[in-house]
Design a protein around this motif. Sequence first.
Motif, PDB file in Angstrom:
ATOM      1  N   PRO A   1      18.439 -31.560  -0.841  1.00 22.85           N
ATOM      2  CA  PRO A   1      17.662 -32.757  -1.206  1.00 22.85           C
ATOM      3  C   PRO A   1      18.205 -33.497  -2.435  1.00 22.85           C
ATOM      4  N   HIS A   2      19.123 -32.876  -3.157  1.00 20.26           N
ATOM      5  CA  HIS A   2      19.636 -33.462  -4.399  1.00 20.26           C
ATOM      6  C   HIS A   2      21.100 -33.897  -4.301  1.00 20.26           C
ATOM      7  N   TRP A   3      21.646 -33.894  -3.098  1.00 12.11           N
ATOM      8  CA  TRP A   3      23.030 -34.313  -2.894  1.00 12.11           C
ATOM      9  C   TRP A   3      23.179 -35.809  -3.163  1.00 12.11           C
ATOM     10  N   GLY A   4      24.375 -36.195  -3.576  1.00 10.60           N
ATOM     11  CA  GLY A   4      24.702 -37.608  -3.721  1.00 10.60           C
ATOM     12  C   GLY A   4      24.168 -38.275  -4.969  1.00 10.60           C
ATOM     13  N   ARG A   5      23.721 -37.497  -5.946  1.00  9.33           N
ATOM     14  CA  ARG A   5      23.161 -38.064  -7.173  1.00  9.33           C
ATOM     15  C   ARG A   5      23.994 -37.741  -8.416  1.00  9.33           C
ATOM     16  N   GLY A   6      25.144 -37.105  -8.215  1.00  8.96           N
ATOM     17  CA  GLY A   6      26.022 -36.806  -9.338  1.00  8.96           C
ATOM     18  C   GLY A   6      25.670 -35.555 -10.119  1.00  8.96           C
ATOM     19  N   TYR A   7      24.705 -34.769  -9.634  1.00 12.15           N
ATOM     20  CA  TYR A   7      24.292 -33.572 -10.367  1.00 12.15           C
ATOM     21  C   TYR A   7      25.393 -32.517 -10.431  1.00 12.15           C
ATOM     22  N   ALA A   8      26.142 -32.334  -9.350  1.00 11.69           N
ATOM     23  CA  ALA A   8      27.212 -31.323  -9.359  1.00 11.69           C
ATOM     24  C   ALA A   8      28.286 -31.693 -10.382  1.00 11.69           C
ATOM     25  N   THR A   9      28.674 -32.949 -10.422  1.00 11.80           N
ATOM     26  CA  THR A   9      29.682 -33.391 -11.384  1.00 11.80           C
ATOM     27  C   THR A   9      29.174 -33.232 -12.808  1.00 11.80           C
ATOM     28  N   GLU A  10      27.950 -33.637 -13.061  1.00 14.46           N
ATOM     29  CA  GLU A  10      27.367 -33.541 -14.403  1.00 14.46           C
ATOM     30  C   GLU A  10      27.265 -32.091 -14.865  1.00 14.46           C
ATOM     31  N   ALA A  11      26.772 -31.231 -13.994  1.00 17.80           N
ATOM     32  CA  ALA A  11      26.598 -29.817 -14.351  1.00 17.80           C
ATOM     33  C   ALA A  11      27.944 -29.123 -14.539  1.00 17.80           C
ATOM     34  N   ALA A  12      28.867 -29.320 -13.609  1.00 14.93           N
ATOM     35  CA  ALA A  12      30.173 -28.670 -13.708  1.00 14.93           C
ATOM     36  C   ALA A  12      30.932 -29.174 -14.930  1.00 14.93           C
ATOM     37  N   SER A  13      30.837 -30.442 -15.231  1.00 10.90           N
ATOM     38  CA  SER A  13      31.499 -31.002 -16.402  1.00 10.90           C
ATOM     39  C   SER A  13      30.988 -30.347 -17.688  1.00 10.90           C
ATOM     40  N   ALA A  14      29.686 -30.184 -17.797  1.00 11.03           N
ATOM     41  CA  ALA A  14      29.105 -29.553 -18.986  1.00 11.03           C
ATOM     42  C   ALA A  14      29.550 -28.094 -19.109  1.00 11.03           C
ATOM     43  N   VAL A  15      29.608 -27.393 -17.988  1.00  9.07           N
ATOM     44  CA  VAL A  15      30.046 -25.994 -18.018  1.00  9.07           C
ATOM     45  C   VAL A  15      31.527 -25.910 -18.376  1.00  9.07           C
ATOM     46  N   LEU A  16      32.332 -26.825 -17.872  1.00  6.06           N
ATOM     47  CA  LEU A  16      33.752 -26.832 -18.234  1.00  6.06           C
ATOM     48  C   LEU A  16      33.942 -27.135 -19.715  1.00  6.06           C
ATOM     49  N   ASP A  17      33.153 -28.052 -20.270  1.00  9.12           N
ATOM     50  CA  ASP A  17      33.208 -28.310 -21.713  1.00  9.12           C
ATOM     51  C   ASP A  17      32.940 -27.017 -22.481  1.00  9.12           C
ATOM     52  N   TRP A  18      31.879 -26.325 -22.083  1.00 11.81           N
ATOM     53  CA  TRP A  18      31.511 -25.058 -22.730  1.00 11.81           C
ATOM     54  C   TRP A  18      32.645 -24.032 -22.580  1.00 11.81           C
ATOM     55  N   TYR A  19      33.186 -23.927 -21.378  1.00  9.82           N
ATOM     56  CA  TYR A  19      34.225 -22.947 -21.088  1.00  9.82           C
ATOM     57  C   TYR A  19      35.466 -23.163 -21.958  1.00  9.82           C
ATOM     58  N   PHE A  20      35.944 -24.395 -21.993  1.00 12.07           N
ATOM     59  CA  PHE A  20      37.167 -24.651 -22.746  1.00 12.07           C
ATOM     60  C   PHE A  20      36.938 -24.617 -24.259  1.00 12.07           C
ATOM     61  N   ARG A  21      35.700 -24.841 -24.723  1.00 14.62           N
ATOM     62  CA  ARG A  21      35.385 -24.707 -26.148  1.00 14.62           C
ATOM     63  C   ARG A  21      35.272 -23.248 -26.582  1.00 14.62           C
ATOM     64  N   THR A  22      34.781 -22.387 -25.694  1.00 15.57           N
ATOM     65  CA  THR A  22      34.447 -21.015 -26.104  1.00 15.57           C
ATOM     66  C   THR A  22      35.431 -19.951 -25.626  1.00 15.57           C
ATOM     67  N   SER A  23      36.293 -20.273 -24.700  1.00 20.30           N
ATOM     68  CA  SER A  23      37.251 -19.276 -24.212  1.00 20.30           C
ATOM     69  C   SER A  23      38.644 -19.648 -24.699  1.00 20.30           C
ATOM     70  N   GLY A  24      39.509 -18.713 -24.678  1.00 20.23           N
ATOM     71  CA  GLY A  24      40.902 -18.985 -25.008  1.00 20.23           C
ATOM     72  C   GLY A  24      41.743 -19.239 -23.775  1.00 20.23           C
ATOM     73  N   GLU A  25      41.089 -19.346 -22.650  1.00 19.47           N
ATOM     74  CA  GLU A  25      41.817 -19.474 -21.387  1.00 19.47           C
ATOM     75  C   GLU A  25      42.518 -20.822 -21.279  1.00 19.47           C
ATOM     76  N   PRO A  26      43.749 -20.822 -20.769  1.00 16.55           N
ATOM     77  CA  PRO A  26      44.498 -22.076 -20.657  1.00 16.55           C
ATOM     78  C   PRO A  26      44.140 -22.895 -19.412  1.00 16.55           C
ATOM     79  N   GLU A  27      43.446 -22.276 -18.447  1.00 18.95           N
ATOM     80  CA  GLU A  27      43.125 -22.989 -17.208  1.00 18.95           C
ATOM     81  C   GLU A  27      42.007 -22.275 -16.467  1.00 18.95           C
ATOM     82  N   ILE A  28      41.477 -22.959 -15.466  1.00 21.93           N
ATOM     83  CA  ILE A  28      40.481 -22.381 -14.561  1.00 21.93           C
ATOM     84  C   ILE A  28      40.830 -22.855 -13.157  1.00 21.93           C
ATOM     85  N   SER A  29      40.637 -21.971 -12.201  1.00 15.94           N
ATOM     86  CA  SER A  29      40.882 -22.315 -10.798  1.00 15.94           C
ATOM     87  C   SER A  29      39.555 -22.601 -10.107  1.00 15.94           C
ATOM     88  N   SER A  30      39.656 -23.187  -8.958  1.00 15.73           N
ATOM     89  CA  SER A  30      38.496 -23.421  -8.105  1.00 15.73           C
ATOM     90  C   SER A  30      39.015 -23.543  -6.681  1.00 15.73           C
TER      91      SER A  30
END
Length: 171
Positions: free
Chosen positions: A86-115
């Motif tokens: 019911p929540h598809w097509g509203r940009g929620y996946a992009t918004e949520a994943a973007s915030a998690v990626l910000d957190w990930y790259f700020r808090t981890s020393g990892e040079p990359e992430i796969s998907s």
Amino acid sequence: MTRIQTSRLLLRAPRPDDAPCIALGMGEFEVARWLAPVPWPYTLAMAIDWVCMAPENGLFVVDLPGRGLIGCVALSAELGFWIGRPHWGRGYATEAASAVLDWYFRTSGEPEISSSAHHANKSSLRVKAKLGFVETGRDRRFSHALGHNVEHVVSTLTRADWLAGEAKRCA
């Protein structure tokens, strides 16, 4: 556990009382069919077990204030996500994943992430392209919901590319 607030969403650790919403969301075939490790039908008992085994960090439920849980974002060996139909097509996946990626790259020393994503999951592939993931290959993975192997597009996002794209995302 980390909590992340975006302009529309709260990303937080899963709780036992989230299990019914998780079961409803992943219990829809149109959601489960794109998530290779998820069986279908997906039951409440499976959701309860999943919440109880959730890692301490790297798994976020996507909470839409006033509506409740609408999906999940996970970061382990790969970035993965789902949003309830019911929540598809509203940009929620992009918004949520973007915030998690910000957190990930700020808090981890990892040079990359796969998907990875089912080759026909155009929505997921679009989200990953918006986030800056670049295709690095293809493989086959067993889809529990479909009952057979499916081709997956494997992609990678580097810390350098994420940080370089920050100016564009903030504009």
